[in-house]
Design a protein around this motif. Structure first.
Motif, PDB file in Angstrom:
ATOM      1  N   ALA A 345       2.334   9.771 -10.416  1.00 47.45           N
ATOM      2  CA  ALA A 345       3.421  10.362  -9.639  1.00 47.45           C
ATOM      3  C   ALA A 345       4.735   9.695 -10.024  1.00 47.45           C
ATOM      4  O   ALA A 345       4.800   8.471 -10.164  1.00 47.45           O
ATOM      5  N   VAL A 346       5.788  10.526 -10.148  1.00 53.96           N
ATOM      6  CA  VAL A 346       7.100  10.040 -10.567  1.00 53.96           C
ATOM      7  C   VAL A 346       8.163  10.602  -9.641  1.00 53.96           C
ATOM      8  O   VAL A 346       8.196  11.807  -9.379  1.00 53.96           O
ATOM      9  N   SER A 347       9.040   9.720  -9.139  1.00 54.59           N
ATOM     10  CA  SER A 347      10.165  10.153  -8.309  1.00 54.59           C
ATOM     11  C   SER A 347      11.474   9.848  -9.017  1.00 54.59           C
ATOM     12  O   SER A 347      11.699   8.727  -9.483  1.00 54.59           O
ATOM     13  N   ASN A 348      12.346  10.853  -9.045  1.00 55.73           N
ATOM     14  CA  ASN A 348      13.663  10.701  -9.668  1.00 55.73           C
ATOM     15  C   ASN A 348      14.797  10.857  -8.661  1.00 55.73           C
ATOM     16  O   ASN A 348      15.944  11.073  -9.049  1.00 55.73           O
ATOM     17  N   GLY A 349      14.495  10.757  -7.370  1.00 52.55           N
ATOM     18  CA  GLY A 349      15.522  11.017  -6.371  1.00 52.55           C
ATOM     19  C   GLY A 349      15.393  10.146  -5.139  1.00 52.55           C
ATOM     20  O   GLY A 349      15.063   8.964  -5.207  1.00 52.55           O
ATOM     21  N   TYR A 350      15.619  10.775  -3.962  1.00 52.41           N
ATOM     22  CA  TYR A 350      15.635  10.062  -2.689  1.00 52.41           C
ATOM     23  C   TYR A 350      14.237   9.803  -2.133  1.00 52.41           C
ATOM     24  O   TYR A 350      14.056   8.975  -1.249  1.00 52.41           O
ATOM     25  N   GLY A 351      13.266  10.543  -2.569  1.00 49.97           N
ATOM     26  CA  GLY A 351      11.920  10.423  -2.033  1.00 49.97           C
ATOM     27  C   GLY A 351      11.077   9.440  -2.813  1.00 49.97           C
ATOM     28  O   GLY A 351      11.436   8.981  -3.910  1.00 49.97           O
ATOM     29  N   ALA A 352       9.925   9.089  -2.237  1.00 54.61           N
ATOM     30  CA  ALA A 352       8.973   8.223  -2.924  1.00 54.61           C
ATOM     31  C   ALA A 352       8.170   9.031  -3.937  1.00 54.61           C
ATOM     32  O   ALA A 352       8.065  10.257  -3.835  1.00 54.61           O
ATOM     33  N   ALA A 353       7.589   8.342  -4.898  1.00 52.61           N
ATOM     34  CA  ALA A 353       6.662   9.034  -5.793  1.00 52.61           C
ATOM     35  C   ALA A 353       5.416   9.454  -5.009  1.00 52.61           C
ATOM     36  O   ALA A 353       4.955  10.582  -5.114  1.00 52.61           O
ATOM     37  N   ILE A 354       4.883   8.516  -4.199  1.00 52.74           N
ATOM     38  CA  ILE A 354       3.778   8.830  -3.290  1.00 52.74           C
ATOM     39  C   ILE A 354       4.200   8.335  -1.908  1.00 52.74           C
ATOM     40  O   ILE A 354       4.327   7.130  -1.697  1.00 52.74           O
ATOM     41  N   GLY A 355       4.462   9.263  -0.989  1.00 47.25           N
ATOM     42  CA  GLY A 355       4.900   8.861   0.340  1.00 47.25           C
ATOM     43  C   GLY A 355       5.849   9.845   0.972  1.00 47.25           C
ATOM     44  O   GLY A 355       5.637  11.055   0.907  1.00 47.25           O
ATOM     45  N   SER A 356       6.920   9.339   1.567  1.00 54.20           N
ATOM     46  CA  SER A 356       7.835  10.189   2.329  1.00 54.20           C
ATOM     47  C   SER A 356       9.064  10.571   1.525  1.00 54.20           C
ATOM     48  O   SER A 356       9.469   9.879   0.583  1.00 54.20           O
ATOM     49  N   GLY A 357       9.672  11.674   1.927  1.00 53.69           N
ATOM     50  CA  GLY A 357      10.939  12.096   1.370  1.00 53.69           C
ATOM     51  C   GLY A 357      12.089  11.492   2.162  1.00 53.69           C
ATOM     52  O   GLY A 357      11.925  10.533   2.925  1.00 53.69           O
ATOM     53  N   PHE A 358      13.243  12.040   2.004  1.00 52.73           N
ATOM     54  CA  PHE A 358      14.448  11.583   2.708  1.00 52.73           C
ATOM     55  C   PHE A 358      14.364  11.987   4.184  1.00 52.73           C
ATOM     56  O   PHE A 358      14.028  13.119   4.503  1.00 52.73           O
ATOM     57  N   TYR A 359      14.656  11.056   5.110  1.00 51.47           N
ATOM     58  CA  TYR A 359      14.587  11.329   6.555  1.00 51.47           C
ATOM     59  C   TYR A 359      13.220  11.858   6.985  1.00 51.47           C
ATOM     60  O   TYR A 359      13.117  12.803   7.761  1.00 51.47           O
ATOM     61  N   SER A 360      12.164  11.276   6.481  1.00 61.22           N
ATOM     62  CA  SER A 360      10.830  11.743   6.851  1.00 61.22           C
ATOM     63  C   SER A 360       9.874  10.565   6.981  1.00 61.22           C
ATOM     64  O   SER A 360      10.265   9.409   6.827  1.00 61.22           O
ATOM     65  N   ARG A 361       8.619  10.854   7.267  1.00 64.01           N
ATOM     66  CA  ARG A 361       7.625   9.801   7.499  1.00 64.01           C
ATOM     67  C   ARG A 361       6.337  10.156   6.758  1.00 64.01           C
ATOM     68  O   ARG A 361       5.969  11.324   6.658  1.00 64.01           O
ATOM     69  N   ALA A 362       5.660   9.099   6.275  1.00 60.21           N
ATOM     70  CA  ALA A 362       4.379   9.317   5.603  1.00 60.21           C
ATOM     71  C   ALA A 362       3.403   8.204   5.940  1.00 60.21           C
ATOM     72  O   ALA A 362       3.797   7.058   6.196  1.00 60.21           O
ATOM     73  N   TRP A 363       2.110   8.585   5.970  1.00 54.75           N
ATOM     74  CA  TRP A 363       1.014   7.628   6.075  1.00 54.75           C
ATOM     75  C   TRP A 363       0.248   7.714   4.767  1.00 54.75           C
ATOM     76  O   TRP A 363      -0.286   8.769   4.417  1.00 54.75           O
ATOM     77  N   VAL A 364       0.181   6.594   4.032  1.00 55.91           N
ATOM     78  CA  VAL A 364      -0.462   6.566   2.728  1.00 55.91           C
ATOM     79  C   VAL A 364      -1.665   5.646   2.800  1.00 55.91           C
ATOM     80  O   VAL A 364      -1.547   4.466   3.161  1.00 55.91           O
ATOM     81  N   ASP A 365      -2.830   6.171   2.443  1.00 49.91           N
ATOM     82  CA  ASP A 365      -4.081   5.411   2.488  1.00 49.91           C
ATOM     83  C   ASP A 365      -4.774   5.581   1.142  1.00 49.91           C
ATOM     84  O   ASP A 365      -5.307   6.650   0.831  1.00 49.91           O
ATOM     85  N   ILE A 366      -4.763   4.509   0.334  1.00 48.15           N
ATOM     86  CA  ILE A 366      -5.373   4.562  -0.997  1.00 48.15           C
ATOM     87  C   ILE A 366      -6.679   3.794  -0.940  1.00 48.15           C
ATOM     88  O   ILE A 366      -6.697   2.578  -0.698  1.00 48.15           O
ATOM     89  N   ARG A 367      -7.780   4.510  -1.181  1.00 52.14           N
ATOM     90  CA  ARG A 367      -9.118   3.944  -1.034  1.00 52.14           C
ATOM     91  C   ARG A 367      -9.871   3.847  -2.354  1.00 52.14           C
ATOM     92  O   ARG A 367     -10.985   3.327  -2.398  1.00 52.14           O
ATOM     93  N   GLY A 368      -9.312   4.387  -3.425  1.00 53.37           N
ATOM     94  CA  GLY A 368      -9.974   4.361  -4.712  1.00 53.37           C
ATOM     95  C   GLY A 368      -9.228   5.209  -5.717  1.00 53.37           C
ATOM     96  O   GLY A 368      -8.135   5.716  -5.450  1.00 53.37           O
ATOM     97  N   GLY A 369      -9.820   5.356  -6.893  1.00 55.31           N
ATOM     98  CA  GLY A 369      -9.185   6.130  -7.940  1.00 55.31           C
ATOM     99  C   GLY A 369      -8.250   5.287  -8.787  1.00 55.31           C
ATOM    100  O   GLY A 369      -8.059   4.084  -8.540  1.00 55.31           O
TER     101      GLY A 369
END
Length: 454
Positions: A345-369
């Motif tokens: 995943a690649v982000s070129n702006g205000y948002g995360a590559a994996i996660g939330s964008g601008f003015y937002s919320r994210a729950w990220v759970d990485i269990r493998g891979g």
């Protein structure tokens, strides 16, 4: 004598009336589309044709159809297809084709059609003729309004088992409907098992999936799928203010996004995404690659396959976009679970590559891979976007994160806020202003497990 003359005159008048009526009916135009609905179901003409398709497990199957209607040429007497089998053999029509019942279409030689509209409760299946029975590969190209979708408000099903469906260069800019899927306020199930599918979204609708204010379920088991989006459109998933469920089990999928959503649901919508396999590439301009649009919510599970996602603007590559109102921080939300596959995943702006964008919320759970995330601007590689929130837990997997902008590699965006728990060793580094694991340039970070370091 007078009675005889009157009788002969009566006979003559009656004959004249009968002849006139015959002439009137003979001079009527061919059956109109409106009259088609009054016809009884059509029966096949008794011919045989072999066709091939991929089943839902990816196996190539050859079968024989006994009895079908051939549709060819530029002018159709009847443009409504009733329950049964049809062969498109050099069809080239600008008429609207309607589906009523359970319709099976075998694509023989190259055909062109303006649009296929599906009535409520009806379904259409597409197959490709066996190459031994055809001069060329079975192709259906959509022109004009260029859609295969339900009438507005209808609940429909579309199955593509083989053949080529090309709806990538439609002339019409009809808004709010899906190109392949549901109409406005409708619902659709779209399943792709094989073949080649090319489609372009319409404004506020999807290339494959739902229309405005509707719902859809899209299942891709195989095939080559290529879609593009325009003006708040969705590549694969739900339309504007709708809901969607997208399941990808296999296939080669390429999505090009502009001001919309690649895989998920458009603005104000909710989406559930499950990726179990396949080779997926979703790249956007001003759009989220995989997830939900503005003021939307998404639940994303990546369990297998090879996934590449890239985004800029206010959106995360994998996650969610932004909230329209800055005073409603976190209203746009995404839950992301990764426990398998190869994810880049690649982000070129205000948002995360994996996660939330601008003015937002994210729950990220990485269990493998295997996960590789890169941030180039204001968002974290894994975590929050700028002026955004995220909760991150990393339990297992092969994790690599890098940021050369103002966000962290794993943590917050430039002015983000993140709470993290990292239970394994990860490869995290920055050459910009953020921490490797921790806050962005002006952000905050709370570590529940692990050590914060540059």
């Amino acid at each position: 004598m007078t009675q005889k003359v009157d009788y002969l005159i009566g006979i003559a008048v009656l004959a004249l009336v009968v002849a006139s009526v015959a002439i009137i009916f003979t001079d009527q135009p061919e059956t109109s589309d409106q009259e088609d609905d009054n016809l009884p179901p059509m029966i096949g003409d008794g011919n045989y044709i072999n066709y091939v398709y991929r089943d839902s497990q990816g196996h190539l199957v050859e079968a024989t159809c006994d009895g079908y209607i051939t549709m060819s040429g530029t002018r159709l007497i009847h443009s409504t297809m009733y329950t049964g089998w049809y062969v498109f053999d050099g069809l080239d029509t600008t008429q609207t084709l309607s589906v009523m019942g359970s319709v099976n279409i075998i694509l023989k030689d190259n055909s062109n059609a303006s649009e296929i509209l599906i009535t409520n409760g009806s379904s259409v299946h597409f197959y490709e003729v066996s190459h031994a029975d055809s001069r060329t590969q079975g192709v259906l190209k959509l022109t004009g309004d260029g859609r295969i979708c339900g009438y507005n408000g209808a609940d429909v099903s579309i199955y593509i088992h083989s053949g080529t469906i090309d709806a990538s260069s439609v002339k019409s800019d009809t808004t709010c409907v899906s190109t392949i899927g549901a109409g406005v306020n409708g619902s659709a199930t779209v399943q792709i098992d094989g073949g080649v599918v090319k489609s372009k979204s319409k404004a506020a609708g999807s290339a494959i999936g739902g229309g405005k204010n509707g719902s859809c379920e899209v299942i891709i088991n195989g095939g080559d799928v290529e879609v593009t989006t325009i003006r708040m459109g969705t590549g694969i998933g739900g339309g504007f203010v709708g809901s969607s469920k997208v399941t990808i089990n296999g296939g080669n999928i390429v999505v090009s996004i502009k001001d919309g959503v690649g895989i998920g649901s458009s603005n104000g919508s909710s989406t559930e995404i499950e990726i179990n396999g396949g080779n997926i590439r979703s790249v956007g301009k001003g759009a989220v690659a995989i997830g939900s649009g503005i003021d939307g919510t998404s639940t994303i599970g990546i369990h297998g396959g090879k996934v590449y996602a890239e985004a800029d603007g206010h959106s995360a590559a994998i996650g969610c976009s932004t909230s329209m109102d800055q005073y409603k921080e976190g209203i746009t939300a995404s839950t992301i679970i990764i426990d398998g596959g190869e994810v880049t995943a690649v982000s070129n702006g205000y948002g995360a590559a994996i996660g939330s964008g601008f003015y937002s919320r994210a729950w990220v759970d990485i269990r493998g891979g295997t996960v590789e995330a890169v941030g180039h601007a204001l968002g974290a590689a894994i975590g929050s976007g700028n002026v955004a929130y995220a909760d991150v837990i990393i339990r297992d997997g092969d994790i690599s994160a890098f940021n050369d902008g103002q966000g962290a590699a794993i943590g917050s965006g430039k002015r983000g806020d993140v709470t993290m728990s990292i239970n394994i060793e990860v490869d995290a580094s920055t050459t910009g202003e953020g921490w490797a694991i921790g806050p962005g340039a002006d952000g905050d970070c709370t570590m529940l497990v692990g050590e914060m370091r540059r």
